[in-house]
Write a protein that holds these residues in place. Structure first.
Motif, PDB file in Angstrom:
ATOM      1  N   UNK A 122       0.941  -1.333   0.043  1.00  0.00           N
ATOM      2  CA  UNK A 122       0.026   0.103   0.032  1.00  0.00           C
ATOM      3  C   UNK A 122       0.833   1.189   0.042  1.00  0.00           C
ATOM      4  N   UNK A 123       1.997   1.368   0.814  1.00  0.00           N
ATOM      5  CA  UNK A 123       2.812   2.232   0.820  1.00  0.00           C
ATOM      6  C   UNK A 123       3.377   2.799  -0.500  1.00  0.00           C
ATOM      7  N   UNK A 124       3.988   1.709  -1.040  1.00  0.00           N
ATOM      8  CA  UNK A 124       4.758   1.732  -2.212  1.00  0.00           C
ATOM      9  C   UNK A 124       4.066   2.172  -3.450  1.00  0.00           C
ATOM     10  N   UNK A 125       2.727   1.575  -3.504  1.00  0.00           N
ATOM     11  CA  UNK A 125       1.855   2.125  -4.716  1.00  0.00           C
ATOM     12  C   UNK A 125       1.468   3.480  -4.480  1.00  0.00           C
ATOM     13  N   UNK A 126       1.269   3.782  -3.372  1.00  0.00           N
ATOM     14  CA  UNK A 126       1.044   5.297  -3.028  1.00  0.00           C
ATOM     15  C   UNK A 126       1.991   6.444  -3.595  1.00  0.00           C
ATOM     16  N   UNK A 127       3.221   5.943  -3.197  1.00  0.00           N
ATOM     17  CA  UNK A 127       4.193   6.837  -3.787  1.00  0.00           C
ATOM     18  C   UNK A 127       4.616   6.501  -5.482  1.00  0.00           C
ATOM     19  N   UNK A 128       4.225   5.449  -5.894  1.00  0.00           N
ATOM     20  CA  UNK A 128       4.644   5.166  -7.266  1.00  0.00           C
ATOM     21  C   UNK A 128       3.366   5.890  -8.045  1.00  0.00           C
ATOM     22  N   UNK A 129       2.142   6.253  -7.482  1.00  0.00           N
ATOM     23  CA  UNK A 129       1.362   6.608  -8.280  1.00  0.00           C
ATOM     24  C   UNK A 129       1.569   8.074  -8.777  1.00  0.00           C
ATOM     25  N   UNK A 130       2.142   9.061  -7.830  1.00  0.00           N
ATOM     26  CA  UNK A 130       2.629  10.250  -8.268  1.00  0.00           C
ATOM     27  C   UNK A 130       3.868  10.465  -9.044  1.00  0.00           C
ATOM     28  N   UNK A 131       4.845   9.424  -8.527  1.00  0.00           N
ATOM     29  CA  UNK A 131       6.003   9.258  -9.335  1.00  0.00           C
ATOM     30  C   UNK A 131       5.848   8.909 -10.840  1.00  0.00           C
ATOM     31  N   UNK A 132       4.949   8.057 -10.848  1.00  0.00           N
ATOM     32  CA  UNK A 132       4.606   7.600 -12.414  1.00  0.00           C
ATOM     33  C   UNK A 132       4.024   8.796 -13.414  1.00  0.00           C
ATOM     34  N   UNK A 133       3.558   9.731 -12.697  1.00  0.00           N
ATOM     35  CA  UNK A 133       2.506  10.751 -13.331  1.00  0.00           C
ATOM     36  C   UNK A 133       3.759  11.701 -13.688  1.00  0.00           C
ATOM     37  N   UNK A 134       5.062  11.846 -13.340  1.00  0.00           N
ATOM     38  CA  UNK A 134       6.086  12.765 -13.630  1.00  0.00           C
ATOM     39  C   UNK A 134       6.753  12.006 -14.576  1.00  0.00           C
ATOM     40  N   UNK A 135       6.952  10.776 -15.224  1.00  0.00           N
ATOM     41  CA  UNK A 135       7.464  10.445 -16.211  1.00  0.00           C
ATOM     42  C   UNK A 135       7.126  10.686 -17.763  1.00  0.00           C
TER      43      UNK A 135
END
Length: 377
Positions: A211-224
């Protein structure tokens, strides 16, 4: 745009160890795997498991994880390998980059499940022990993208921007690999803290990591800005993060309500029974008894008669006689008979005297062997 500072990218993606070239991407993965095994092994022992078990599980989990990670990448970016002018053989060149964390977790979980099943271990407690180590491995592994100059975000002039010159893009960009690396470090710390504070069990520590990893991955993915498949205007990895996040949160809540607390036994035989059969119905009794042959209070005796009817090995008796002599004792008759020796007055046979065969010949005092004491055997 004036750049005050930036992070330079390596001019080469290889590190030369003497005459042997080593891909920086592969080195980061290897280091991450060793850190995950080390931390997971310590946590497994703290939870009551045996030392070395995590390393044995990793023999299955790591290859399955690498294969799963590559399959996920090839399937979701198939145009890179099966499009016009592409060579499908490149799909096997994992050292050139291109793995998916979702496939790595799924493949690694399958390999770990197979290994745990072979050892009689449940998967949830093993996943709980490995969870922060997996996050730590991701934190290190993401630096492999730095070596390959990939997985960066939009153009920026921030002081921590990464310099890219890979033949496709040139300039300074958001270092999304760095963002994800730092985020994974935070996830590892969070899981370790929460596990100690709330004694998470039954897979909840692993669910918290997801849960914690996917929460961060969601906004990081939007920067790529690298090419990716989209669905309803959002990148595929964003959808994956959202679905997996909701599933992990649901598992946390349901598991906490149905099975609170932590497992008491995570590995059979980890309490010191080398046979690994502790607690089974075939357990015949306590593993050990006292040095003097007696058992602890409340435990059944370990003395058993052998098939030929003999008792345990001869031991010292209080009256000095051996255990073998005890077999020859015969309970005296309720009404003992009297012996008459000539004109001697009749004396009743005492209750503790040992009877002899009625047909045995009388042994005179002169027939006794030298040194024999009266009443001796």
């Amino acid at each position: 745009m004036e750049i005050l500072a930036s992070i330079p990218s390596p001019s080469e993606s290889e590190i030369h160890l003497g005459p042997f070239p080593l891909r920086g991407y592969a080195l980061c993965i290897i280091v991450g795997v060793f850190l995950a095994i080390w931390l997971g092994g310590r946590r497994w022992v703290e939870r009551g498991g045996r030392p070395g078990t995590v390393a044995d599980i990793a023999v299955w989990a790591v290859p399955f994880g690498l294969v799963g990670a590559r399959i996920y990448h090839v399937v979701t970016d198939y145009q890179l390998y099966f499009g016009d002018g592409r060579d499908w053989v490149d799909a096997f060149q994992i050292w050139d980059g291109g793995i998916g964390i979702w496939g790595a977790i799924a493949g690694g979980a399958l390999g770990a499940w197979i290994a745990c099943r072979r050892r009689g271990i449940a998967l949830p407690p093993m996943a709980d022990a490995l969870a922060p180590g997996i996050a730590l491995a991701q934190a290190v592994g993401r630096w492999g993208n730095w070596f390959n100059q990939e997985l960066y975000g939009r153009s920026t002039d921030l002081p921590w921007a990464v310099e890219i010159d890979n033949g496709i893009d040139e300039g300074t960009f958001h270092p999304t690999f760095l963002y994800e690396s730092l985020w994974c470090l935070g996830v590892a710390v969070l899981v370790i803290w929460a596990d100690r504070r709330f004694r998470l069990g039954h897979g909840r520590a692993f669910a918290l990591y997801v849960a914690a990893y996917t929460a961060g991955r969601f906004w990081i993915e939007s920067l790529r800005i690298d090419e990716a498949h989209e669905f309803l205007g959002m990148r595929l990895n964003n959808w994956t993060s959202l679905v997996v996040f909701l599933a992990a949160v649901a598992y946390l809540v349901i598991s906490a309500l149905r099975r609170p607390g932590r497992e008491k036994l995570v590995e059979p035989g980890a309490d010191g029974d080398d046979d690994g059969d502790a607690g089974t119905v075939d357990d015949a009794g306590p593993a050990s008894d006292d040095v003097d042959g007696t058992t602890e209070p409340g435990k059944p005796s370990l003395e058993k008669e052998t098939a030929d009817g003999d008792g345990p090995a001869a031991d010292d008796r209080a009256d000095g006689r051996s255990a073998g002599d005890a077999d020859a004792e015969v309970t005296p008759d309720p009404e003992p008979t009297e012996r008459v020796a000539g004109d001697e007055p009749a004396e009743p046979v005492t209750a503790d005297a040992t009877t002899v065969d009625e047909k045995a010949e009388t042994v005179t005092a002169g027939d006794r062997p030298a040194g024999a004491e009266p009443g001796g055997r």
